[in-house]
Design a protein around this motif. Structure first.
Motif, PDB file in Angstrom:
ATOM      1  N   ALA A   7      -1.519  10.040  -0.536  1.00  0.00           N
ATOM      2  CA  ALA A   7      -1.235   9.277   0.392  1.00  0.00           C
ATOM      3  C   ALA A   7       0.340   9.523   0.730  1.00  0.00           C
ATOM      4  O   ALA A   7       0.777   9.554   1.844  1.00  0.00           O
ATOM      5  N   PRO A   9       0.958  -1.285  -0.119  1.00  0.00           N
ATOM      6  CA  PRO A   9      -0.045   0.031  -0.028  1.00  0.00           C
ATOM      7  C   PRO A   9       0.724   1.169   0.095  1.00  0.00           C
ATOM      8  O   PRO A   9       2.082   1.193   0.709  1.00  0.00           O
ATOM      9  N   ALA A  10       0.288   2.407  -0.742  1.00  0.00           N
ATOM     10  CA  ALA A  10       1.096   3.782  -0.949  1.00  0.00           C
ATOM     11  C   ALA A  10       1.414   4.092   0.587  1.00  0.00           C
ATOM     12  O   ALA A  10       2.637   4.498   0.839  1.00  0.00           O
ATOM     13  N   THR A  51       1.822   2.489   3.597  1.00  0.00           N
ATOM     14  CA  THR A  51       2.813   1.671   4.056  1.00  0.00           C
ATOM     15  C   THR A  51       4.253   1.752   3.523  1.00  0.00           C
ATOM     16  O   THR A  51       5.469   1.927   3.898  1.00  0.00           O
TER      17      THR A  51
END
Length: 321
Positions: free
Chosen positions: A259, A142-143, A145
């Motif tokens: 993000a 995920p972006a 993370t």
């Protein structure tokens, strides 16, 4: 044995009135089957994209703040939100930063993605599998993370980058912050965005490269064409359409990135000097509570995306004609 007369066995000749007129156009039946197959997707688009966009457009013409969130009726103010946004110097500064970051990220993503795809065609099965797994791991993360992980890499005290620079240059980089300065902040952001976007470009380009006929490449090599000449004159025409699609998609995705920027700002960036258009919409809508102005900015961003998409569609139709 009885014989059948020739007149009885011959097929009947249609009369001139019953013969179809070749000059008369045939009536085409309505394509019900494709429409039926498209109906579920159209319903999903209308429910989850179309209706929210309509609500957003309506909100952009209203005074919609915290009071309206708790039940107060919104006030229609016309284009006042658009006037306030377009005359605000901060909006143009944020838009300029977003476009600059988008250009750098898209160029880096396209160049590295295509280079990795070409490299994968030259690798053996084992190494190609290893590269594919590495790309999939980067793509699956995920972006937010990925932003946290890269934040650790560029950490002020314990980051790998500062440690390596200290070892290589002989100077003390421990304690240097990469997120306080806007230029270095966006450099880190571009690295994170590019790192997360390369797998999609690499896999898509590699799939297109497998469709290039080997016979044509071998013939060009026998004629003395070098690697760059073969790529420019033979491979690139096969990739032109898919590269155009990838380019447009990357521009749309990188222009509205959220993000990565918000995560880096939370780690240690200066928010006022590093806002991009996605974070700016969030700060205006949520932090300031002015959902009307946030809606106006969002509609402007949607208009920019439609212009980019319209250019892509026009180019694709021109190539097909």
């Amino acid at each position: 044995m009885t014989t059948i007369p020739a007149e009885a066995s011959a097929p009947p000749v249609p009369s001139p009135e019953s013969r179809p007129d070749p000059e008369q156009p045939r009536k085409r039946s309505f394509p019900w089957a494709p429409l039926a197959l498209m109906t579920p997707a159209v319903i999903m688009l209308v429910v989850f994209i179309g209706w929210p966009l309509v609500q957003l457009a309506i909100m952009s013409f209203q005074k919609f703040g915290r009071a309206q969130i708790f039940g107060a009726p919104p006030e229609f103010i016309g284009i006042q939100n658009y006037t306030d946004v377009l005359t605000d110097p901060e909006f143009w500064a944020v838009l300029g930063r977003s476009i600059a970051l988008c250009i750098v990220s898209v160029v880096a993503t396209m160049l590295l993605g295509v280079a990795i795809a070409v490299m994968m065609t030259k690798l053996g099965k084992v190494m190609r599998t290893a590269v594919s797994v590495s790309l999939l791991l980067a793509w699956a993360m995920p972006a937010l993370t990925a932003t946290i992980v890269w934040g650790w890499i560029f950490d002020t005290q314990y980051g790998l980058v500062n440690w390596l620079l200290t070892q290589v240059t002989g100077q003390n980089w421990i304690g240097h912050s990469w997120l306080i300065n806007p230029v270095s902040f966006f450099s880190v952001a571009a690295i994170i965005i590019t790192w997360g976007a390369i797998p999609f470009v690499a896999f898509s380009t590699y799939a297109a490269l497998t469709q290039v006929p080997d016979e044509v490449l071998e013939a060009a090599a026998l004629d003395g064409a070098g690697g760059f000449a073969r790529f420019r004159l033979i491979v690139f025409p096969y990739l032109r359409s898919i590269l155009l699609v990838l380019l447009v998609l990357q521009v749309i995705w990188d222009l509205r990135v959220f993000a990565q920027i918000y995560g880096l700002q939370s780690i240690g960036g200066v928010r006022a000097e590093t806002n991009t258009i996605g974070v700016y919409i969030y700060s205006v809508s949520m932090a300031s509570g002015d959902l009307g102005a946030g809606g106006a900015i969002s509609v402007i961003l949607v208009a920019i995306m439609l212009v980019i998409s319209g250019y892509w569609i026009r180019t694709m139709l021109k190539e097909e004609s």
